[in-house]
Scaffold this motif. Structure first.
Motif, PDB file in Angstrom:
ATOM      1  N   LYS A 182     112.553  27.863 -71.808  1.00 36.99           N
ATOM      2  CA  LYS A 182     113.086  27.572 -73.137  1.00 36.99           C
ATOM      3  C   LYS A 182     113.966  26.327 -73.116  1.00 36.99           C
ATOM      4  O   LYS A 182     113.887  25.478 -74.016  1.00 36.99           O
ATOM      5  CB  LYS A 182     113.879  28.767 -73.661  1.00 36.99           C
ATOM      6  CG  LYS A 182     113.035  29.958 -74.071  1.00 36.99           C
ATOM      7  CD  LYS A 182     113.917  31.052 -74.653  1.00 36.99           C
ATOM      8  CE  LYS A 182     113.089  32.251 -75.087  1.00 36.99           C
ATOM      9  NZ  LYS A 182     113.935  33.324 -75.666  1.00 36.99           N
ATOM     10  N   VAL A 183     114.820  26.220 -72.097  1.00 33.83           N
ATOM     11  CA  VAL A 183     115.719  25.066 -72.020  1.00 33.83           C
ATOM     12  C   VAL A 183     114.921  23.774 -71.885  1.00 33.83           C
ATOM     13  O   VAL A 183     115.199  22.779 -72.568  1.00 33.83           O
ATOM     14  CB  VAL A 183     116.700  25.242 -70.841  1.00 33.83           C
ATOM     15  CG1 VAL A 183     117.482  23.958 -70.600  1.00 33.83           C
ATOM     16  CG2 VAL A 183     117.666  26.382 -71.124  1.00 33.83           C
ATOM     17  N   MET A 184     113.920  23.774 -71.021  1.00 33.95           N
ATOM     18  CA  MET A 184     113.125  22.562 -70.837  1.00 33.95           C
ATOM     19  C   MET A 184     112.328  22.231 -72.094  1.00 33.95           C
ATOM     20  O   MET A 184     112.156  21.058 -72.449  1.00 33.95           O
ATOM     21  CB  MET A 184     112.177  22.736 -69.653  1.00 33.95           C
ATOM     22  CG  MET A 184     112.882  22.923 -68.315  1.00 33.95           C
ATOM     23  SD  MET A 184     114.061  21.610 -67.940  1.00 33.95           S
ATOM     24  CE  MET A 184     112.983  20.182 -67.882  1.00 33.95           C
ATOM     25  N   GLY A 185     111.843  23.262 -72.794  1.00 35.93           N
ATOM     26  CA  GLY A 185     111.144  23.014 -74.054  1.00 35.93           C
ATOM     27  C   GLY A 185     112.057  22.407 -75.106  1.00 35.93           C
ATOM     28  O   GLY A 185     111.656  21.483 -75.835  1.00 35.93           O
ATOM     29  N   MET A 214     114.365  17.831 -78.165  1.00 41.89           N
ATOM     30  CA  MET A 214     115.497  16.976 -78.502  1.00 41.89           C
ATOM     31  C   MET A 214     115.159  15.515 -78.231  1.00 41.89           C
ATOM     32  O   MET A 214     115.440  14.638 -79.049  1.00 41.89           O
ATOM     33  CB  MET A 214     116.728  17.388 -77.694  1.00 41.89           C
ATOM     34  CG  MET A 214     117.214  18.814 -77.943  1.00 41.89           C
ATOM     35  SD  MET A 214     117.696  19.134 -79.643  1.00 41.89           S
ATOM     36  CE  MET A 214     119.203  18.184 -79.729  1.00 41.89           C
ATOM     37  N   GLY A 215     114.526  15.271 -77.071  1.00 41.31           N
ATOM     38  CA  GLY A 215     114.012  13.956 -76.743  1.00 41.31           C
ATOM     39  C   GLY A 215     114.981  12.831 -77.060  1.00 41.31           C
ATOM     40  O   GLY A 215     116.120  12.797 -76.600  1.00 41.31           O
ATOM     41  N   ASN A 267     124.814  20.184 -73.747  1.00 45.84           N
ATOM     42  CA  ASN A 267     124.867  21.625 -73.480  1.00 45.84           C
ATOM     43  C   ASN A 267     123.601  22.105 -72.782  1.00 45.84           C
ATOM     44  O   ASN A 267     123.658  22.907 -71.839  1.00 45.84           O
ATOM     45  CB  ASN A 267     125.076  22.395 -74.779  1.00 45.84           C
ATOM     46  CG  ASN A 267     126.467  22.206 -75.359  1.00 45.84           C
ATOM     47  OD1 ASN A 267     127.394  21.826 -74.651  1.00 45.84           O
ATOM     48  ND2 ASN A 267     126.622  22.456 -76.639  1.00 45.84           N
ATOM     49  N   LEU A 268     122.450  21.632 -73.249  1.00 42.42           N
ATOM     50  CA  LEU A 268     121.190  22.043 -72.627  1.00 42.42           C
ATOM     51  C   LEU A 268     121.107  21.563 -71.182  1.00 42.42           C
ATOM     52  O   LEU A 268     120.631  22.301 -70.305  1.00 42.42           O
ATOM     53  CB  LEU A 268     120.008  21.498 -73.436  1.00 42.42           C
ATOM     54  CG  LEU A 268     119.761  22.159 -74.796  1.00 42.42           C
ATOM     55  CD1 LEU A 268     118.651  21.442 -75.541  1.00 42.42           C
ATOM     56  CD2 LEU A 268     119.396  23.635 -74.621  1.00 42.42           C
ATOM     57  N   ASN A 269     121.559  20.350 -70.922  1.00 48.62           N
ATOM     58  CA  ASN A 269     121.575  19.872 -69.537  1.00 48.62           C
ATOM     59  C   ASN A 269     122.520  20.712 -68.672  1.00 48.62           C
ATOM     60  O   ASN A 269     122.216  20.992 -67.501  1.00 48.62           O
ATOM     61  CB  ASN A 269     122.001  18.398 -69.501  1.00 48.62           C
ATOM     62  CG  ASN A 269     120.941  17.470 -70.040  1.00 48.62           C
ATOM     63  OD1 ASN A 269     119.738  17.709 -69.845  1.00 48.62           O
ATOM     64  ND2 ASN A 269     121.341  16.417 -70.717  1.00 48.62           N
TER      65      ASN A 269
END
Length: 431
Positions: free
Chosen positions: A284-287, A292-293, A335-337
């Motif tokens: 999910k995080v990588m998706g 976000m790109g 945050n995702l990173n």
């Protein structure tokens, strides 16, 4: 040169004069009536039963909003948008037709007066199109003088997020995702194409999405406090797409915290599902990172244009809103990173703990095997001694009847050897 420029005050704009002609007698056959349902992508009705090919069960693919109207117009085809007796030029200009029925949406006289007075931002329209066909894109490109590169990007469903400035409009490509958790395409990218004129906005997407409805609801709530311009509508669409990532990132944060706390304290019987949880969360995080790109760069570029002398670019006030969206996007990406790093560490900790448990199990097995080896070291020589005396070998003391001295001596020697060998092995293993 804006879309409405070049006309006399109070007269229909030249582009809409051409639109009236094109949307009337010169309209191609596929657009003059309700289009065939076969032209609508399968995604529109993949979740339910088969929708009939004719009748009123087709989904509404066109939504027309205008601040000169009291309600949004939903239609299944372009030909259904205008009211009875109303032309397309009158509908986009916010003017009531001569033969409009009383059941249609009423026209706000203040907005209509602004359109007639020549104020391009006093009246704003918004046409949202779901899954446009090639004929519809060709017609809209002719009417609104859309550049062929823009038309090609929309028809080919260009996935790269970007902003492009043209002579009379600017194009924003922004990606959202399928928000229906029960859909087979959940979390898959959904491209939104926004063409912003000074007088209105065209938006295109190829799967149903709640963003247009959310923006219209927001306009209804804030229309008494803000000036609804085409730039503001484009900002609101971008902002709603950005806000859609918030709940999903929040749920990922809860899951990451749970994994980080449990990965080192769970018992062996409770760890069977941990690796799957880590893998699903990382997916999910990588998706989301892929979705976000370069959104922050696109919004930054759009906000930068607000301070430059581009006639079609948004005004500086919208630039403040866009800068706020940029801050949100940067925070979400950071945050995702951070979550990805925590999950990577938890994954390593989980594998390290599994490795430690396997090492402990191997040590226990080696301990048991060493004890069995010591026992075999003691017993094998005894079997060797007894194995020399077979049926054809003379045994000492075999001829003495009733005398067990030899037998007891041999048994005593074997017992003494076992005791000495066992004690020696124990001392060696303890050392």
């Amino acid at each position: 040169m804006a879309l409405f420029e070049g006309g006399m005050p109070g007269a229909p704009p030249p582009s809409f004069a051409r639109a009236t002609h094109l949307f009337a007698d010169g309209l191609p056959a596929p657009l003059s009536a309700v289009p065939s349902f076969d032209d609508i992508p399968e995604a529109l009705h993949s979740g339910g039963a088969q929708v009939p090919g004719n009748g009123h069960d087709r989904p509404y693919r066109f939504s027309f909003y205008s601040n000169a109207l009291s309600a949004t117009i939903h239609a299944r085809s372009l030909s259904e948008l205008p009211a009875d007796g109303q032309t397309f030029a009158e509908m986009f200009s916010g003017l009531a037709g001569s033969g409009m029925s009383s059941g249609t949406a009423s026209v706000d006289p203040r907005s209509a007066g602004a359109a007639v007075s020549g104020d391009p931002e006093g009246h704003t329209w918004w046409l949202d199109v779901l899954s446009p066909t090639d004929e519809e894109m060709k017609m809209l490109s002719q009417v609104f003088n859309i550049h062929p590169l823009t038309t090609e990007d929309i028809q080919m469903e260009e996935a790269r997020e970007k902003i492009e400035l043209f002579r009379t409009y600017y194009l924003v490509c922004f990606r959202s995702f399928d928000q229906d958790p029960y859909s087979p395409t959940y979390l898959e990218p959904l491209n939104m194409y926004i063409i912003v004129f000074r007088e209105g906005i065209l938006s295109f997407h190829f799967r149903p999405t709640p963003h247009p409805q959310n923006v219209r609801r927001r306009i209804k709530q804030l229309k008494d406090y803000i000036s609804v311009t085409s730039d503001w509508i484009s900002y609101a669409l971008i902002d709603d797409i950005t806000d859609a990532f918030g709940p999903l990132i929040q749920s990922i944060e809860y899951e990451v915290d749970s994994i980080d706390e449990l990965v080192l304290i769970l018992k062996e019987a409770e760890q069977s599902d941990m690796l799957r949880r880590i893998g699903t969360c990382r997916k999910k995080v990588m998706g989301l990172l892929r979705l976000m790109g370069n959104k922050a760069d696109v919004v930054k570029g759009l906000a930068k244009r607000c301070n430059e002398n581009w006639k079609v670019a948004p005004t500086s006030d919208i630039g403040l809103y866009l800068s706020d969206i940029q801050d949100h996007l940067i925070t979400m990406t950071q945050n995702l990173n951070h979550y990805e790093k925590i999950l990577s560490r938890s994954h390593s900790n989980y594998l390290a703990q599994i490795s430690i448990e396997m090492t402990d199990a191997n040590n226990q097995i080696n301990d048991v095997l060493s004890k069995l080896t010591a026992l075999g070291t003691v017993l094998i020589p005894m079997n060797l001694v007894t194995g020399l005396w077979g049926m054809n070998v003379h045994v000492p003391g075999e001829g003495s009847d009733g005398n067990y001295a030899w037998f007891l001596s041999i048994i005593g020697c074997l017992a003494a050897f076992a005791i000495i060998g066992g004690y020696t092995t124990y001392k060696f293993m303890v050392r």
